[in-house]
Design a protein around this motif. Structure first.
Motif, PDB file in Angstrom:
ATOM      1  N   ALA A 106      47.137  38.371  43.725  1.00  0.00           N
ATOM      2  CA  ALA A 106      47.947  39.547  44.045  1.00  0.00           C
ATOM      3  C   ALA A 106      48.063  40.467  42.834  1.00  0.00           C
ATOM      4  O   ALA A 106      48.016  41.704  42.960  1.00  0.00           O
ATOM      5  CB  ALA A 106      49.333  39.097  44.521  1.00  0.00           C
ATOM      6  N   ALA A 107      48.171  39.887  41.654  1.00  0.00           N
ATOM      7  CA  ALA A 107      48.256  40.697  40.442  1.00  0.00           C
ATOM      8  C   ALA A 107      46.956  41.433  40.159  1.00  0.00           C
ATOM      9  O   ALA A 107      46.956  42.563  39.653  1.00  0.00           O
ATOM     10  CB  ALA A 107      48.636  39.808  39.258  1.00  0.00           C
ATOM     11  N   ASN A 109      44.915  42.662  42.346  1.00  0.00           N
ATOM     12  CA  ASN A 109      44.753  43.787  43.269  1.00  0.00           C
ATOM     13  C   ASN A 109      45.895  44.796  43.172  1.00  0.00           C
ATOM     14  O   ASN A 109      45.910  45.776  43.911  1.00  0.00           O
ATOM     15  CB  ASN A 109      44.670  43.273  44.709  1.00  0.00           C
ATOM     16  CG  ASN A 109      43.387  42.514  44.982  1.00  0.00           C
ATOM     17  OD1 ASN A 109      42.355  43.106  45.304  1.00  0.00           O
ATOM     18  ND2 ASN A 109      43.437  41.196  44.851  1.00  0.00           N
ATOM     19  N   MET A 110      46.831  44.534  42.270  1.00  0.00           N
ATOM     20  CA  MET A 110      47.984  45.414  42.143  1.00  0.00           C
ATOM     21  C   MET A 110      47.550  46.798  41.659  1.00  0.00           C
ATOM     22  O   MET A 110      46.753  46.933  40.733  1.00  0.00           O
ATOM     23  CB  MET A 110      48.992  44.805  41.156  1.00  0.00           C
ATOM     24  CG  MET A 110      50.303  45.597  41.045  1.00  0.00           C
ATOM     25  SD  MET A 110      51.360  45.380  42.498  1.00  0.00           S
ATOM     26  CE  MET A 110      51.830  43.665  42.319  1.00  0.00           C
ATOM     27  N   GLY A 111      48.078  47.837  42.318  1.00  0.00           N
ATOM     28  CA  GLY A 111      47.817  49.214  41.907  1.00  0.00           C
ATOM     29  C   GLY A 111      46.565  49.815  42.490  1.00  0.00           C
ATOM     30  O   GLY A 111      46.388  51.028  42.433  1.00  0.00           O
ATOM     31  N   GLU A 112      45.678  49.020  43.077  1.00  0.00           N
ATOM     32  CA  GLU A 112      44.435  49.554  43.624  1.00  0.00           C
ATOM     33  C   GLU A 112      44.270  49.210  45.096  1.00  0.00           C
ATOM     34  O   GLU A 112      43.934  50.086  45.906  1.00  0.00           O
ATOM     35  CB  GLU A 112      43.245  49.027  42.823  1.00  0.00           C
ATOM     36  CG  GLU A 112      41.920  49.678  43.214  1.00  0.00           C
ATOM     37  CD  GLU A 112      40.781  49.217  42.308  1.00  0.00           C
ATOM     38  OE1 GLU A 112      39.642  49.678  42.517  1.00  0.00           O
ATOM     39  OE2 GLU A 112      41.054  48.397  41.389  1.00  0.00           O
ATOM     40  N   LEU A 114      46.627  47.782  47.704  1.00  0.00           N
ATOM     41  CA  LEU A 114      47.994  47.355  48.011  1.00  0.00           C
ATOM     42  C   LEU A 114      48.037  46.413  49.221  1.00  0.00           C
ATOM     43  O   LEU A 114      48.892  45.521  49.289  1.00  0.00           O
ATOM     44  CB  LEU A 114      48.876  48.579  48.267  1.00  0.00           C
ATOM     45  CG  LEU A 114      49.098  49.501  47.067  1.00  0.00           C
ATOM     46  CD1 LEU A 114      49.988  50.676  47.456  1.00  0.00           C
ATOM     47  CD2 LEU A 114      49.700  48.720  45.907  1.00  0.00           C
ATOM     48  N   THR A 117      47.122  43.077  47.992  1.00  0.00           N
ATOM     49  CA  THR A 117      48.209  42.587  47.144  1.00  0.00           C
ATOM     50  C   THR A 117      49.350  42.025  47.978  1.00  0.00           C
ATOM     51  O   THR A 117      49.908  40.965  47.676  1.00  0.00           O
ATOM     52  CB  THR A 117      48.727  43.732  46.259  1.00  0.00           C
ATOM     53  OG1 THR A 117      47.664  44.226  45.453  1.00  0.00           O
ATOM     54  CG2 THR A 117      49.864  43.262  45.379  1.00  0.00           C
ATOM     55  N   GLU A 118      49.692  42.734  49.051  1.00  0.00           N
ATOM     56  CA  GLU A 118      50.790  42.276  49.908  1.00  0.00           C
ATOM     57  C   GLU A 118      50.444  40.959  50.599  1.00  0.00           C
ATOM     58  O   GLU A 118      51.277  40.052  50.697  1.00  0.00           O
ATOM     59  CB  GLU A 118      51.117  43.351  50.947  1.00  0.00           C
ATOM     60  CG  GLU A 118      52.295  42.978  51.841  1.00  0.00           C
ATOM     61  CD  GLU A 118      52.589  44.063  52.862  1.00  0.00           C
ATOM     62  OE1 GLU A 118      53.546  43.906  53.629  1.00  0.00           O
ATOM     63  OE2 GLU A 118      51.841  45.073  52.887  1.00  0.00           O
ATOM     64  N   TYR A 120      48.285  38.588  49.635  1.00  0.00           N
ATOM     65  CA  TYR A 120      48.273  37.483  48.663  1.00  0.00           C
ATOM     66  C   TYR A 120      49.700  37.117  48.225  1.00  0.00           C
ATOM     67  O   TYR A 120      50.023  35.946  48.016  1.00  0.00           O
ATOM     68  CB  TYR A 120      47.426  37.862  47.443  1.00  0.00           C
ATOM     69  CG  TYR A 120      45.943  37.726  47.662  1.00  0.00           C
ATOM     70  CD1 TYR A 120      45.398  36.521  48.097  1.00  0.00           C
ATOM     71  CD2 TYR A 120      45.079  38.803  47.413  1.00  0.00           C
ATOM     72  CE1 TYR A 120      44.030  36.394  48.288  1.00  0.00           C
ATOM     73  CE2 TYR A 120      43.709  38.680  47.619  1.00  0.00           C
ATOM     74  CZ  TYR A 120      43.192  37.473  48.065  1.00  0.00           C
ATOM     75  OH  TYR A 120      41.826  37.341  48.259  1.00  0.00           O
ATOM     76  N   MET A 121      50.544  38.135  48.107  1.00  0.00           N
ATOM     77  CA  MET A 121      51.911  37.865  47.681  1.00  0.00           C
ATOM     78  C   MET A 121      52.682  37.111  48.759  1.00  0.00           C
ATOM     79  O   MET A 121      53.508  36.240  48.461  1.00  0.00           O
ATOM     80  CB  MET A 121      52.618  39.178  47.350  1.00  0.00           C
ATOM     81  CG  MET A 121      53.781  39.012  46.393  1.00  0.00           C
ATOM     82  SD  MET A 121      53.194  38.344  44.815  1.00  0.00           S
ATOM     83  CE  MET A 121      54.742  37.886  44.062  1.00  0.00           C
TER      84      MET A 121
END
Length: 230
Positions: A106-107, A109-112, A114, A117-118, A120-121
């Motif tokens: 998740a980290a 893919n953070m910022g690129e 989203l 990221t969501e 995986y989180m």
């Protein structure tokens, strides 16, 4: 001339790992023994575990899987929970590893990305929740909680007596109410210092300077004479 010692050959049974071997029980027929094994929990769960473990450990012998699981069940019935504690501890460690891996992805893919990221989180938080629940279960096995139970005695008829484990609040309220009533009844203005009705209450103190009133002699009322003559 010396003779060489020959090692006796080991008698091998059925070498097919997919065939379940049963020990004959004289008290049961073959059909009853097979049905009891098929409907029991040990054999069915051993089959399921064997299927899922095939990808990691290859094809396992089905008879050995059933016998191993049967030994663990017997150990649990005897009160030994070491295997359960070992399983929960190992699973908690695995769930923690899953949490860290999902959080790492998740980290990345953070910022690129989203959306990724969501996802995986969410997987990371699910693994974290399962890890916490596993550790709570392990703690409950190691230190069982104390349960305060309430007992209800139900008699024949509409009567019911509740025996509560903690009844300090109700008793205290009733005691305070009765004490307050006693204080009101025992005040000096009521003329008595005791609540016991079996004793003779003390007479109230009056005014000593005031004497009893003498009887009043009222005058005889004269009858009014009639105005008419006899």
């Amino acid at each position: 001339m010396t003779k060489k010692t020959q090692t006796p050959a080991v008698q091998k049974g059925n070498t097919d790992p997919n065939t379940l071997q049963l020990h004959k029980d004289p008290a049961q027929t073959d059909a009853a023994q097979i049905a009891a094994m098929a409907l029991g929990s040990v054999a069915a769960n051993a089959m399921t575990a064997r299927s899922f473990a095939k990808g990691t450990f290859g094809t396992l012998d089905v008879t050995e899987c059933v016998m191993t699981l049967k030994q663990r069940v017997d150990t649990t019935h005897g009160g030994d929970l070491k295997h359960a504690e070992t399983t929960l501890t190992a699973q908690a460690a695995t769930l923690d590893a899953i949490f860290n891996e999902m959080a790492r992805r998740a980290a990345l893919n953070m910022g690129e990305y989203l959306d990724a990221t969501e996802r995986y989180m969410r997987l990371a938080l699910k693994a974290q929740g399962q890890c916490r629940a596993t550790l709570e279960t392990l703690a409950a096995i190691k230190n069982p909680p104390i349960v305060f139970a309430r007992q209800a005695n139900i008699a024949h008829g509409p009567q019911q007596i509740n025996n509560e484990a903690i009844s300090g609040t109700t008793t205290t309220r009733a005691r305070k109410t009765r004490t307050r009533q006693n204080e009101l009844l025992e005040e000096p203005q009521h003329g008595s210092t005791q609540l016991d009705d079996r004793t003779t209450p003390a007479s109230a103190r009056g005014h000593t300077a005031v004497e009893a009133v003498e009887p009043i002699h009222r005058t005889t009322k004269r009858r009014r004479e009639s105005s008419g003559g006899a």
